[in-house]
Design a protein around this motif. Structure first.
Motif, PDB file in Angstrom:
ATOM      1  N   GLY A 195       0.867  -1.252   0.098  1.00 22.76           N
ATOM      2  CA  GLY A 195       0.067   0.003  -0.142  1.00 22.76           C
ATOM      3  C   GLY A 195       0.605   1.358   0.082  1.00 22.76           C
ATOM      4  N   GLU A 196       1.961   1.045   0.366  1.00 18.44           N
ATOM      5  CA  GLU A 196       2.936   2.455   0.625  1.00 18.44           C
ATOM      6  C   GLU A 196       3.791   2.463  -0.520  1.00 18.44           C
ATOM      7  N   SER A 197       3.608   1.702  -1.640  1.00 22.46           N
ATOM      8  CA  SER A 197       4.753   1.571  -2.735  1.00 22.46           C
ATOM      9  C   SER A 197       4.526   2.891  -3.474  1.00 22.46           C
ATOM     10  N   PRO A 198       5.247   3.699  -3.887  1.00 23.18           N
ATOM     11  CA  PRO A 198       5.146   4.975  -4.583  1.00 23.18           C
ATOM     12  C   PRO A 198       4.407   4.353  -5.928  1.00 23.18           C
ATOM     13  N   TYR A 199       3.542   5.351  -6.577  1.00 23.14           N
ATOM     14  CA  TYR A 199       3.012   5.028  -7.935  1.00 23.14           C
ATOM     15  C   TYR A 199       2.680   6.390  -8.280  1.00 23.14           C
ATOM     16  N   ASN A 200       2.375   6.345  -9.753  1.00 22.08           N
ATOM     17  CA  ASN A 200       1.976   7.590 -10.516  1.00 22.08           C
ATOM     18  C   ASN A 200       0.563   7.795 -10.563  1.00 22.08           C
ATOM     19  N   ILE A 201      -0.195   6.966 -10.725  1.00 20.28           N
ATOM     20  CA  ILE A 201      -1.680   7.169 -10.979  1.00 20.28           C
ATOM     21  C   ILE A 201      -2.567   6.036 -10.042  1.00 20.28           C
ATOM     22  N   MET A 202      -3.665   6.395  -9.589  1.00 24.55           N
ATOM     23  CA  MET A 202      -4.177   5.340  -9.217  1.00 24.55           C
ATOM     24  C   MET A 202      -5.684   5.751  -9.533  1.00 24.55           C
ATOM     25  N   PHE A 203      -6.404   4.730 -10.065  1.00 21.69           N
ATOM     26  CA  PHE A 203      -7.674   5.208 -10.785  1.00 21.69           C
ATOM     27  C   PHE A 203      -8.528   3.825 -10.735  1.00 21.69           C
ATOM     28  N   GLY A 204     -10.034   4.152 -10.329  1.00 23.55           N
ATOM     29  CA  GLY A 204     -11.057   2.911 -10.302  1.00 23.55           C
ATOM     30  C   GLY A 204     -11.923   3.325  -8.951  1.00 23.55           C
ATOM     31  N   HIS A 217     -12.086   6.794  -7.457  1.00 22.50           N
ATOM     32  CA  HIS A 217     -10.614   7.330  -7.126  1.00 22.50           C
ATOM     33  C   HIS A 217      -9.926   7.910  -8.557  1.00 22.50           C
ATOM     34  N   VAL A 218      -9.633   9.035  -8.672  1.00 23.85           N
ATOM     35  CA  VAL A 218      -8.523   9.649  -9.513  1.00 23.85           C
ATOM     36  C   VAL A 218      -7.234  10.192  -8.695  1.00 23.85           C
ATOM     37  N   ILE A 219      -6.288   9.624  -8.388  1.00 24.06           N
ATOM     38  CA  ILE A 219      -5.263  10.216  -7.666  1.00 24.06           C
ATOM     39  C   ILE A 219      -3.791  10.279  -8.654  1.00 24.06           C
ATOM     40  N   PHE A 220      -3.365  11.433  -8.614  1.00 24.14           N
ATOM     41  CA  PHE A 220      -2.146  11.695  -9.277  1.00 24.14           C
ATOM     42  C   PHE A 220      -0.884  11.945  -7.978  1.00 24.14           C
ATOM     43  N   SER A 221       0.358  11.322  -8.464  1.00 24.12           N
ATOM     44  CA  SER A 221       1.265  11.687  -7.679  1.00 24.12           C
ATOM     45  C   SER A 221       2.134  12.745  -8.201  1.00 24.12           C
ATOM     46  N   TYR A 222       2.331  13.727  -7.497  1.00 27.35           N
ATOM     47  CA  TYR A 222       2.987  14.944  -7.914  1.00 27.35           C
ATOM     48  C   TYR A 222       3.968  15.399  -6.748  1.00 27.35           C
ATOM     49  N   ASN A 223       5.270  15.540  -7.142  1.00 20.82           N
ATOM     50  CA  ASN A 223       6.400  15.938  -6.182  1.00 20.82           C
ATOM     51  C   ASN A 223       6.326  15.249  -4.671  1.00 20.82           C
ATOM     52  N   GLY A 224       5.952  13.924  -4.938  1.00 16.22           N
ATOM     53  CA  GLY A 224       5.919  13.133  -3.478  1.00 16.22           C
ATOM     54  C   GLY A 224       4.635  13.115  -3.129  1.00 16.22           C
ATOM     55  N   SER A 230       3.461  23.322 -17.182  1.00 12.24           N
ATOM     56  CA  SER A 230       2.788  22.771 -18.435  1.00 12.24           C
ATOM     57  C   SER A 230       2.712  21.456 -18.326  1.00 12.24           C
ATOM     58  N   ASN A 231       3.468  20.618 -17.590  1.00 11.95           N
ATOM     59  CA  ASN A 231       3.519  19.047 -17.807  1.00 11.95           C
ATOM     60  C   ASN A 231       3.098  18.336 -16.397  1.00 11.95           C
ATOM     61  N   LEU A 232       1.953  19.068 -15.861  1.00 15.18           N
ATOM     62  CA  LEU A 232       1.254  18.315 -14.720  1.00 15.18           C
ATOM     63  C   LEU A 232       0.883  16.978 -15.193  1.00 15.18           C
ATOM     64  N   TYR A 233       0.548  16.593 -16.315  1.00 17.91           N
ATOM     65  CA  TYR A 233      -0.081  15.334 -16.900  1.00 17.91           C
ATOM     66  C   TYR A 233       1.111  14.272 -17.149  1.00 17.91           C
ATOM     67  N   ARG A 234       2.214  14.782 -17.086  1.00 17.96           N
ATOM     68  CA  ARG A 234       3.396  13.896 -17.533  1.00 17.96           C
ATOM     69  C   ARG A 234       4.024  12.964 -16.643  1.00 17.96           C
ATOM     70  N   TYR A 235       4.274  11.773 -17.085  1.00 17.46           N
ATOM     71  CA  TYR A 235       4.980  10.889 -16.060  1.00 17.46           C
ATOM     72  C   TYR A 235       6.017  10.069 -17.159  1.00 17.46           C
ATOM     73  N   THR A 236       7.205  10.324 -16.878  1.00 13.40           N
ATOM     74  CA  THR A 236       8.342   9.965 -17.575  1.00 13.40           C
ATOM     75  C   THR A 236       8.541   8.583 -17.474  1.00 13.40           C
ATOM     76  N   ASP A 237       8.218   7.811 -16.447  1.00 11.14           N
ATOM     77  CA  ASP A 237       8.628   6.283 -16.178  1.00 11.14           C
ATOM     78  C   ASP A 237       7.419   5.635 -15.737  1.00 11.14           C
ATOM     79  N   ASN A 238       6.481   4.988 -16.957  1.00 11.68           N
ATOM     80  CA  ASN A 238       5.524   4.217 -16.417  1.00 11.68           C
ATOM     81  C   ASN A 238       5.748   2.706 -17.036  1.00 11.68           C
ATOM     82  N   GLY A 239       5.894   1.681 -16.000  1.00 15.58           N
ATOM     83  CA  GLY A 239       6.558   0.458 -16.282  1.00 15.58           C
ATOM     84  C   GLY A 239       5.454  -0.674 -15.648  1.00 15.58           C
TER      85      GLY A 239
END
Length: 452
Positions: free
Chosen positions: A142-151, A163-170, A321-330
């Motif tokens: 549950g505490e693993s860092p993620y980029n987006i949580m949705f559903g 839920h629509v959760i975005f990770s931004y600056n930690g 202008s890059n709020l939408y961007r995630y450079t590493d989705n894996g």
């Protein structure tokens, strides 16, 4: 002349061929650009899904496994197979790595999947998370860092939201919008679209339910403006729309007590002042009481309206202008807790093409949703009829039992009556016998005298 004509025709033919080649190349380039990029897709069509997904061991015995199933009801027994939570009150942690990690810079990001809470879920998650490629899948929690949580997420009557959760600056940022999810037992399609112009859209069953700007609906950035710290409300600013009428006076007979002694109360005859103290009548509401007097209100001639604190640019605000961007989705992961198990996940898709996602949803969920509903309704009807038959049979058995008890009671009463008759007859016979014995005794007595 013939030579010139021949050269001219040859040049014309060559020009046409060049134009045709150019057109074909342009068409190919257009088609190539139109092809959607599919970063991840999973429909669980075969048992090989187990090789593509990794279970986390972080929770140990508190976690349970997913099973491959279409559930109790479905539109297609094969196409509707997905992964289903299997045990009540357990954690679930499963993830799949993308063929290649990607950045969505300059591209639209679409996250889509189906969820079916066929167990009529009371409390549990139905959401997914997009992780960076650095995630240790065997230790996801549950505490693993993620980029987006949705559903969807459901718990009791109060929590039924998407839920629509975005990770931004930690920081994990929740939306300020209240997006309602579906809470029935059928399969539903959930879609999140994040665009490079920093706008978003949420769809359920291929229908838009929410949209807007990322900056407006999440706390990515501080406000552009703040109240001017140097601005103060003028001392003579009157913001009261109404005031007391100075001409209005309180009537002289206004003041009356709220309670008075009950005029109908009488001192009890057995009241002893020395023992009971001085008698006082009980209090009752005063019908003449009018309450606290207040002067009537009139419009305030000096009213200037509500004072609005002036705004000033926020020195801490910096546009991004890059709020939408995630450079590493894996990695796509399911990190859930469910009180009641039975949820089925299927038809995962991560792409850059909104139209392709819509078509994919129509060809999967869209083709099986109606047959699924029909099967569920038929099952419900069969269960209803079975329940009616069982209740009817139970009532009949209870009725038969009551009849048997009544017959037993009647038999017992009849037996008691017969015994009473026998006793009465026996009593009469006894009396006759006694009389006969008496008579015999009387006849024998003179004979004995004679003998003597």
């Amino acid at each position: 002349t013939k030579l010139v004509l021949h050269v001219s025709q040859t040049h014309s033919c060559s020009h046409r061929l060049t134009m045709q080649r150019t057109f074909i190349l342009a068409l190919c380039a257009t088609l190539a650009l139109a092809e959607p990029t599919i970063w991840f897709k999973e429909t669980f069509e075969d048992e090989g899904w187990k090789d593509r997904w990794v279970a986390s061991t972080y929770k140990g015995s508190e976690a349970a496994d997913f099973k491959w199933s279409a559930g109790k009801f479905y539109g297609d027994p094969e196409k509707d197979k997905g992964i289903q939570t299997s045990t009540d009150a357990r954690f679930y942690a499963l993830s799949a790595k993308f063929p290649e990690a990607f950045s969505n810079e300059g591209k639209t990001l679409v996250v889509q999947f189906t969820v079916k809470h066929e167990q009529s879920i009371d409390c549990g998650g139905g959401y997914v998370k997009i992780f960076p490629s650095t995630l240790d899948q065997t230790q996801m929690h549950g505490e693993s860092p993620y980029n987006i949580m949705f559903g969807p997420d459901i718990c009791g009557y109060s929590t039924k939201k998407v839920h629509v959760i975005f990770s931004y600056n930690g920081n994990n940022l929740l939306t300020t919008k209240d997006i309602k999810c579906k809470d029935d037992a059928y399969t539903h399609l959930y879609t999140l679209i994040v665009r490079p112009d920093n706008t978003y859209e949420v769809k359920i069953d291929n229908e838009k339910v929410e949209s807007g700007k990322l900056e407006d609906d999440w706390g990515f950035l501080p406000p552009k403006e703040i109240p001017d710290p140097d601005a103060k409300k003028p001392e003579d600013w009157d913001d009261k729309p109404k005031i007391d009428d100075p001409e209005d006076k309180k009537p002289e007979d206004w003041d009356k007590p709220q309670h008075i002694a009950d005029p109908d109360a009488k001192k009890p005859d057995d009241w002893d002042d020395e023992l009971d103290g001085e008698w006082e009548p009980p209090q009752v509401d005063n019908p003449d009481y009018k309450g606290e007097w207040k002067p009537r209100q009139i419009d305030n001639p000096n009213y200037k309206g509500e004072w609005v604190h002036p705004k000033t640019p926020n020195p801490e605000y910096k546009e991004d202008s890059n709020l939408y961007r995630y450079t590493d989705n894996g990695v796509l992961g399911l990190d859930l807790w469910q009180v009641k198990s039975g949820t089925i996940f299927d038809n995962f898709l991560i792409t850059d093409d909104e139209e392709y996602a819509k078509t994919f949803g129509d060809e999967t969920w869209g083709k099986t949703k109606d047959p699924e509903k029909k099967m569920k309704e038929e099952q419900d009807e069969a269960e209803r009829k079975q329940k009616e038959e069982e209740e009817k049979k139970k009532k009949e058995e209870e009725g038969d039992t009551d009849d048997e008890e009544e017959e037993e009671d009647e038999d017992e009463e009849g037996t008691e009556d017969d015994e009473g008759d026998v006793d009465e007859e026996g009593g009469e016979e006894g009396e006759g016998a006694e009389e006969a014995e008496t008579e015999e005794g009387d006849s024998e007595e003179p004979q004995a005298k004679d003998e003597l």
